[in-house]
Design an enzyme around this catalytic site. Sequence first.
Site, PDB file in Angstrom:
ATOM      1  N   ARG A 115       0.673  -1.272  -0.158  1.00 45.17           N
ATOM      2  CA  ARG A 115       0.378  -0.127  -0.305  1.00 45.17           C
ATOM      3  C   ARG A 115       1.230   0.945  -0.072  1.00 45.17           C
ATOM      4  O   ARG A 115       0.835   1.722  -0.313  1.00 45.17           O
ATOM      5  CB  ARG A 115      -0.613   0.036   0.899  1.00 45.17           C
TER       6      ARG A 115
ATOM      7  N   ASP B  60       2.737  -5.310  11.221  1.00 42.89           N
ATOM      8  CA  ASP B  60       1.650  -4.731   9.341  1.00 42.89           C
ATOM      9  C   ASP B  60       2.451  -6.241   8.409  1.00 42.89           C
ATOM     10  O   ASP B  60       2.864  -6.860   8.320  1.00 42.89           O
ATOM     11  CB  ASP B  60       2.133  -4.258   8.526  1.00 42.89           C
ATOM     12  N   GLU B  61       0.722  -6.186   7.552  1.00 49.62           N
ATOM     13  CA  GLU B  61       1.319  -7.203   6.343  1.00 49.62           C
ATOM     14  C   GLU B  61       1.481  -8.471   5.771  1.00 49.62           C
ATOM     15  O   GLU B  61       2.031  -9.337   5.308  1.00 49.62           O
ATOM     16  CB  GLU B  61       2.477  -6.412   5.156  1.00 49.62           C
ATOM     17  N   ALA B  62       0.912  -8.732   7.314  1.00 46.40           N
ATOM     18  CA  ALA B  62       0.328 -10.352   7.804  1.00 46.40           C
ATOM     19  C   ALA B  62      -0.672 -10.926   7.262  1.00 46.40           C
ATOM     20  O   ALA B  62      -1.176 -12.156   7.319  1.00 46.40           O
ATOM     21  CB  ALA B  62       0.419 -10.426   9.043  1.00 46.40           C
TER      22      ALA B  62
END
Length: 520
Positions: free
Chosen positions: A5, A329-331
């Site tokens: 993102r 984040d971003e898991a």
Amino acid sequence: MRLSRLAVTLVVALPLVTATASSGSPPGGAITLSDVIPAVAEAIPAPGDGFRLTGSTTITASGAATPVAGLLAEALRPATGLPLPIIAGGGAETIALVLEPGHPDEGYRLHIRSQGVELRASRPAGLFAGVQTLRQLLPPEIESKTPRRLRWVLPGGQIKDHPRYAYRGAMLDLARHFHEPAEIRRYIDQISRFKINHLHLHLSDDQGWRIEIDSWSRLTEVGGAPGTGVGGRGGGFLTKDDYRELVRYAADRHITVVPEIDMPGHVNAAQVAYPELTCDGKAPRQRTDMRVGYSSLCAHDETTYRFVEDVIRELAEMTPGPYLHIGGDEAMSTPHGSYLIFQKRVLPLVRKYGKIPYGWHEIAQSPAAAQTGAVIQFWGQESSHPAVATSVADGARVVLSPADRVYLDMRYDLLTPLGLAWAGHIEVRDAYDWDPGRLLYGVPEEKVLGVEAPLWSETLRSSADIEFMAFPRLPAIAELGWSPRSTHDWESFRARLGAYGPRWTHQGVRFHRSTQIHWS
């Protein structure tokens, strides 16, 4: 967060002037009290009553004020060529640093008269902030490394100043490309000029592991080896002694280090070193690309929590600051239920070892974030995030890092030779023109702890690269964190920023000469 993102005697007869009353000194013009970055809260000019530094000037300080006085003398001696001795007693022609009760936290008062200068604060951090202001009130040549034949005059009057937010941060990514301790110290010096008081170090990711952990020694043997990092050109790691020295160096400049170990995602480097951290026990291949979202710790395996607790314990032991960042984040490879199980186990572990849990805004999905009084770092681009608003209402606090405003690794424009663009292009005005107190629906200003500007290092290789991407945008974000909302004015800021440019030139800083700014 990335690619996906992605007590001074008052002169009451003088008029009160706020920082918005000045649009900055014109090129070559006299410096005024309101020409400072970040903008000061209040300024009362006294024209004709400036203080000149001479061979007779001394710096007066005692007790806890003395180290700050030492940093001031160290900053002023090279360009002025003056001895500027530090003494305990008073006298004429002195710059006096005084600790006394009654000032806001990190706030200060600066009174400049022809007879001398008084800088007063309740804490050394306030004196240090005042010193950064004082330095900007001298000509830009004060940043020279060799003596210059100039009249070193501070403009007369008074400044009363204090921060809007307690947390004003910058983040440096050591995982995608390792930056040596000397480069980190240089960045600490530069960000401290703008009253930044937290340095967030991103110490682990899929491409590298950059902090020594005794109980899991292969983390750095493998994850910090040559060939790690994006493109395989970012090897290296911090020993525990390196880290402790950086923490001390930052603390001397009143900056708190916030360490981050990113998990349960962004763990490929750890799993290469220890295959038992994967769910199938098989080592993944080393990654040097920029992709995200493919790695995950196994939330149902006790080995995971033994590993996590050891890392948190050792990191907490060598980190005197209050925060420990656990990423989150971003898991995308962690099932939602497993993610909640992981956070329920891990967030309390941070509290167990005496630290305040801190994580990217995905941790707001877990009730444990509010239950542990965690700090949520919001990096999104939306104006409404219900999970964050709910967590804040239940007890969490927020640090704001909206990617389309403050991510310093985003390109300025299409022609920028470094950086990425998944969150768009960010020019100086984009970084400046937003209000942290009004960014997120359902998050009142009193729950905003502050702001932070992350700098991810996928495309960075040197201090020059760091400087090019951070400056001049970081001062814009620093002003949002420090200065009262009433001072927020783009025309004033761009004029003050343009006048600051020669200081970077004298310092040897490789800053981006944005076309939005008229550089002096």
